[in-house]
Design a protein around this motif. Structure first.
Motif, PDB file in Angstrom:
ATOM      1  N   PRO A   1       0.821  -1.245   0.079  1.00 48.82           N
ATOM      2  CA  PRO A   1       0.048   0.044  -0.087  1.00 48.82           C
ATOM      3  C   PRO A   1       1.032   1.279  -0.076  1.00 48.82           C
ATOM      4  CG  PRO A   1      -0.339  -1.389   2.010  1.00 48.82           C
ATOM      5  CD  PRO A   1       0.907  -1.863   1.365  1.00 48.82           C
ATOM      6  N   PRO A   2       0.308   2.351  -0.049  1.00 45.77           N
ATOM      7  CA  PRO A   2       1.027   3.656  -0.072  1.00 45.77           C
ATOM      8  C   PRO A   2       1.648   3.702   1.355  1.00 45.77           C
ATOM      9  CG  PRO A   2      -0.977   4.116  -1.052  1.00 45.77           C
ATOM     10  CD  PRO A   2      -1.200   2.650  -0.804  1.00 45.77           C
ATOM     11  N   LEU A   3       2.576   4.487   1.644  1.00 45.03           N
ATOM     12  CA  LEU A   3       3.359   4.374   2.876  1.00 45.03           C
ATOM     13  C   LEU A   3       2.140   4.843   4.011  1.00 45.03           C
ATOM     14  CD1 LEU A   3       5.984   3.915   4.560  1.00 45.03           C
ATOM     15  CD2 LEU A   3       6.575   6.212   3.794  1.00 45.03           C
ATOM     16  N   ASN A   4       1.565   5.825   3.919  1.00 43.94           N
ATOM     17  CA  ASN A   4       0.856   6.243   4.758  1.00 43.94           C
ATOM     18  C   ASN A   4      -0.276   5.278   5.158  1.00 43.94           C
ATOM     19  OD1 ASN A   4       2.101   8.838   5.042  1.00 43.94           O
ATOM     20  ND2 ASN A   4       0.618  10.072   3.591  1.00 43.94           N
ATOM     21  N   GLU A   5      -0.575   4.564   4.253  1.00 41.26           N
ATOM     22  CA  GLU A   5      -1.806   3.502   4.522  1.00 41.26           C
ATOM     23  C   GLU A   5      -0.944   2.491   5.258  1.00 41.26           C
ATOM     24  OE1 GLU A   5      -5.442   0.963   2.280  1.00 41.26           O
ATOM     25  OE2 GLU A   5      -4.197   2.552   1.014  1.00 41.26           O
ATOM     26  N   GLN A   6       0.141   2.197   4.994  1.00 39.29           N
ATOM     27  CA  GLN A   6       0.849   0.998   5.921  1.00 39.29           C
ATOM     28  C   GLN A   6       0.805   1.405   7.168  1.00 39.29           C
ATOM     29  OE1 GLN A   6       4.672   0.120   4.041  1.00 39.29           O
ATOM     30  NE2 GLN A   6       4.211   0.875   2.106  1.00 39.29           N
ATOM     31  N   HIS A   7       1.126   2.706   7.562  1.00 42.83           N
ATOM     32  CA  HIS A   7       0.924   3.119   8.976  1.00 42.83           C
ATOM     33  C   HIS A   7      -0.440   3.083   9.516  1.00 42.83           C
ATOM     34  CE1 HIS A   7       5.012   4.911   9.829  1.00 42.83           C
ATOM     35  NE2 HIS A   7       5.192   5.106   8.453  1.00 42.83           N
ATOM     36  N   ARG A   8      -1.556   3.442   8.858  1.00 41.70           N
ATOM     37  CA  ARG A   8      -2.817   3.207   9.352  1.00 41.70           C
ATOM     38  C   ARG A   8      -3.402   1.886   9.317  1.00 41.70           C
ATOM     39  NH1 ARG A   8      -3.643   7.033   4.951  1.00 41.70           N
ATOM     40  NH2 ARG A   8      -4.649   5.528   3.630  1.00 41.70           N
ATOM     41  N   ILE A   9      -2.681   0.822   8.676  1.00 47.13           N
ATOM     42  CA  ILE A   9      -2.962  -0.471   8.516  1.00 47.13           C
ATOM     43  C   ILE A   9      -2.491  -1.164   9.986  1.00 47.13           C
ATOM     44  CG2 ILE A   9      -2.569  -2.805   7.702  1.00 47.13           C
ATOM     45  CD1 ILE A   9      -3.008  -1.380   4.958  1.00 47.13           C
ATOM     46  N   VAL A  10      -1.285  -0.680  10.123  1.00 49.58           N
ATOM     47  CA  VAL A  10      -0.473  -1.290  11.365  1.00 49.58           C
ATOM     48  C   VAL A  10      -1.176  -0.721  12.589  1.00 49.58           C
ATOM     49  CG1 VAL A  10       1.524  -1.271  12.653  1.00 49.58           C
ATOM     50  CG2 VAL A  10       1.646  -1.859  10.344  1.00 49.58           C
ATOM     51  N   ALA A  11      -1.713   0.512  12.449  1.00 51.98           N
ATOM     52  CA  ALA A  11      -2.306   1.176  13.715  1.00 51.98           C
ATOM     53  C   ALA A  11      -3.589   0.433  14.022  1.00 51.98           C
ATOM     54  CB  ALA A  11      -2.355   2.682  13.708  1.00 51.98           C
TER      55      ALA A  11
END
Length: 237
Positions: free
Chosen positions: A215-225
């Motif tokens: 995914p886009p990098l920002n979405e990677q962070h949202r997914i992990v959160a």
């Protein structure tokens, strides 16, 4: 449904782009992968990572289907191989395109604890060695010779790496925790594809051949959160 099955279902939703909403303003993953390729070239020149024999590049063709080019070979359509559709702005790659297994730095005549699997699980004391493969605190170590193949630990201090481990290098441009959750989701696959009888060995071809949705990098962070928000509830089960 068991707790483990529930966890795997959540991870499956995550990598399919169904756990959190997409943001059209996010930088697309294609741009991220270009940065990763440039970064890898630099690290290869600096001899910090190895050059792949037949590097994989996955892209969408004019027919909007996924194609893969390996090394100097002609691109091949892999529409029948990728396991599911991914959202717009995401990209497919092989895990081996963004990960490598490498060794620690060989050191002699210096005493450090040996980070074997038993010690890392807090089930025994560490042995002190005079030589070994040195790794720094925070280094990710993956089991490659053990019943629990693919289990990843983080070195708690500067010490020697246990003989059943390899250093798991993940392209720094990515959010590593997203990749670690992806590997965790495939632990059963890795265990079932093991090599050897007396001592199980990680099948690197299977590990590196896994199709990884980026995914886009920002979405990677949202997914992990979101995953980390849900995991404590699963652990209670």
């Amino acid at each position: 449904m068991t707790a483990q099955q529930l966890k795997n279902s959540i991870l499956q939703l995550a990598v399919q782009g169904k756990l959190v909403p997409q943001d059209p303003n996010d930088e697309p993953a294609s741009v991220l992968l270009e940065r990763i390729r440039a970064e890898k070239e630099r690290l290869i020149k600096e001899k910090k990572i190895k050059k792949e024999k037949n590097p994989s590049v996955i892209f969408r063709g004019a027919d909007n289907l996924p194609y893969e080019k390996r090394g100097k070979s002609e691109p091949v359509c892999i529409a029948d191989e990728v396991p599911f559709e991914i959202p717009e702005g995401w990209e497919w790659c092989r895990l081996g395109s963004i990960c490598q297994l490498i060794d620690g730095e060989k050191i002699q005549n210096k005493r450090y604890n040996n980070l074997d699997a038993r010690y890392m699980r807090r089930k025994g004391d560490a042995k002190v060695l005079d030589s070994g493969k040195y790794v720094e605190k925070g280094t990710r170590l993956i089991l490659v010779d053990d019943e629990n193949l693919g289990e990843v630990f983080t070195a708690p201090e500067n010490e020697y790496m246990g003989s059943t481990f390899k250093v798991l290098w993940i392209a720094p441009t990515l959010f590593a925790n997203y990749i670690l959750h992806f590997i965790d989701m495939h632990r059963i696959t890795l265990k079932c594809s093991k090599k050897g009888a007396a001592i199980p060995h990680l099948n690197k071809d299977v590990l590196f051949g896994l199709f990884l949705p980026i995914p886009p990098l920002n979405e990677q962070h949202r997914i992990v959160a979101k995953i980390e928000e849900l995991l404590p509830h699963i652990q209670k089960l």
